[in-house]
Design a protein around this motif. Structure first.
Motif, mmCIF file in Angstrom:
data_model
loop_
_atom_site.group_PDB
_atom_site.id
_atom_site.type_symbol
_atom_site.label_atom_id
_atom_site.label_comp_id
_atom_site.label_asym_id
_atom_site.label_seq_id
_atom_site.Cartn_x
_atom_site.Cartn_y
_atom_site.Cartn_z
ATOM 1 N N LYS A 177 0.833 -1.210 0.000
ATOM 2 C CA LYS A 177 0.000 0.000 0.000
ATOM 3 C C LYS A 177 0.863 1.254 0.000
ATOM 4 C CE LYS A 177 -4.048 -1.978 2.339
ATOM 5 N NZ LYS A 177 -4.897 -1.939 3.557
ATOM 6 N N SER A 178 1.940 1.242 0.791
ATOM 7 C CA SER A 178 2.823 2.413 0.845
ATOM 8 C C SER A 178 3.532 2.651 -0.478
ATOM 9 C CB SER A 178 3.852 2.247 1.967
ATOM 10 O OG SER A 178 4.796 1.224 1.653
ATOM 11 N N LEU B 186 -1.422 -1.413 -5.120
ATOM 12 C CA LEU B 186 -2.819 -1.737 -5.382
ATOM 13 C C LEU B 186 -3.437 -0.887 -6.495
ATOM 14 C CD1 LEU B 186 -4.269 -2.503 -1.826
ATOM 15 C CD2 LEU B 186 -3.500 -4.079 -3.584
ATOM 16 N N PRO B 187 -3.189 0.441 -6.550
ATOM 17 C CA PRO B 187 -3.733 1.190 -7.688
ATOM 18 C C PRO B 187 -3.227 0.688 -9.031
ATOM 19 C CG PRO B 187 -3.091 2.699 -5.943
ATOM 20 C CD PRO B 187 -2.583 1.342 -5.548
ATOM 21 N N ALA B 188 -1.966 0.243 -9.079
ATOM 22 C CA ALA B 188 -1.430 -0.300 -10.331
ATOM 23 C C ALA B 188 -2.128 -1.606 -10.686
ATOM 24 C CB ALA B 188 0.073 -0.514 -10.200
ATOM 25 N N GLY C 41 -5.343 -8.447 6.517
ATOM 26 C CA GLY C 41 -4.587 -7.327 5.976
ATOM 27 C C GLY C 41 -5.423 -6.421 5.097
ATOM 28 N N LEU C 42 -6.321 -7.008 4.310
ATOM 29 C CA LEU C 42 -7.179 -6.205 3.429
ATOM 30 C C LEU C 42 -8.178 -5.380 4.219
ATOM 31 C CD1 LEU C 42 -7.832 -8.843 0.625
ATOM 32 C CD2 LEU C 42 -6.546 -6.708 0.377
ATOM 33 N N HIS C 43 -8.490 -5.815 5.430
ATOM 34 C CA HIS C 43 -9.418 -5.066 6.284
ATOM 35 C C HIS C 43 -8.685 -4.149 7.257
ATOM 36 C CE1 HIS C 43 -12.397 -8.167 4.991
ATOM 37 N NE2 HIS C 43 -13.233 -7.181 5.142
ATOM 38 N N SER C 44 -7.376 -4.026 7.099
ATOM 39 C CA SER C 44 -6.579 -3.232 8.043
ATOM 40 C C SER C 44 -5.945 -2.042 7.339
ATOM 41 C CB SER C 44 -5.472 -4.096 8.675
ATOM 42 O OG SER C 44 -6.022 -5.218 9.329
ATOM 43 N N GLY C 45 -6.071 -0.886 7.969
ATOM 44 C CA GLY C 45 -5.423 0.301 7.447
ATOM 45 C C GLY C 45 -4.138 0.635 8.172
ATOM 46 N N SER C 46 -3.852 -0.119 9.217
ATOM 47 C CA SER C 46 -2.639 0.126 9.992
ATOM 48 C C SER C 46 -2.120 -1.200 10.525
ATOM 49 C CB SER C 46 -2.923 1.080 11.159
ATOM 50 O OG SER C 46 -3.783 0.462 12.109
ATOM 51 N N LEU C 47 -0.852 -1.190 10.947
ATOM 52 C CA LEU C 47 -0.251 -2.405 11.493
ATOM 53 C C LEU C 47 -0.921 -2.807 12.799
ATOM 54 C CD1 LEU C 47 1.917 -4.560 11.173
ATOM 55 C CD2 LEU C 47 3.515 -3.050 12.369
#
Length: 223
Positions: free
Chosen positions: A70-71, A75-77, A138-144
């Protein structure tokens, strides 16, 4: 072909960012522990180590990999690429499953030869299953921090019955639990990997659906 290309890229990703180097160190540590164990306990200790680490590698580290992607705006690609969501999910889960199977195979030098085949098949199918769980978290997480909370809950839900099975304390009505099946396969039950396949299929369908929604909803609009 797209799945092959994605898998090759994911394996390179695990090497580049030190995931495999880290597990090489873990593997060496575990081998030292097993070598120091009394001969009569090595098989039992080996099974516990394989179940709690290489088999569940994807559940532990998938979140870190997804957050890193994500960083890097991966994913946008992928959202505008021709690669389908199911190939993205399969590639990630298979990469961790293969790595865990390799580590488990090295540790299994302390296992009797007759349990190696079901153990390796269980490592592959079980590692794939645990990786799918980690990917869903991980897909449902926006942070560690959120991933750690979700993955910890999944570890308790899916690993605890397996540990009870390894200790011989599993209630009969939990014998079809995926964690219990993985534990049984690691102990040499040849039917366990086959019985685990419906769980793998259900987890794959759920994770692929979640990934598909994430990829098509990038930026807050539906592509």
């Amino acid at each position: 072909m797209r799945l092959t290309a994605l898998l090759r890229a994911d394996l390179k990703f695990l090497v580049r960012y030190g995931f495999l180097a880290l597990y090489a160190l873990f593997c060496l540590l575990y081998l030292l522990i097993l070598a120091a164990c009394p001969a009569g306990l090595r098989e039992t200790v080996c099974t516990f180590l394989v179940f709690t680490d290489p088999a569940a590698m994807g559940l532990f580290f998938m979140g870190a990999l997804l957050l890193l992607e994500k960083s890097q705006r991966v994913l946008p690609a992928l959202a505008v690429s021709p690669a389908p969501a199911w190939a993205y999910v399969c590639s990630k889960a298979l990469a961790f499953a293969l790595a865990g199977t390799l580590v488990g195979a090295v540790l299994s030098v302390f296992s009797p030869a007759e349990v190696l085949a079901p153990r390796l098949l269980t490592l592959l199918t079980g590692g794939f299953f645990f990786s799918l769980l980690g990917m869903t978290a991980g897909l449902h997480s926006g942070s560690l921090n959120r991933f750690i909370l979700l993955s910890t809950a999944l570890e308790v839900l899916f690993c605890l019955p397996g540990l009870l099975g390894l200790l011989g304390m599993l209630p009969g009505w939990l014998s079809w639990h995926p964690g219990a099946l993985i534990a049984a396969g690691l102990r040499g039950n040849p039917a366990a990997p086959l019985l685990l396949l419906p769980w793998v299929a259900a987890a794959f369908a759920l994770t692929a659906r979640t990934a598909g929604r994430r990829l098509t909803d990038m930026g807050g609009v539906r592509l």
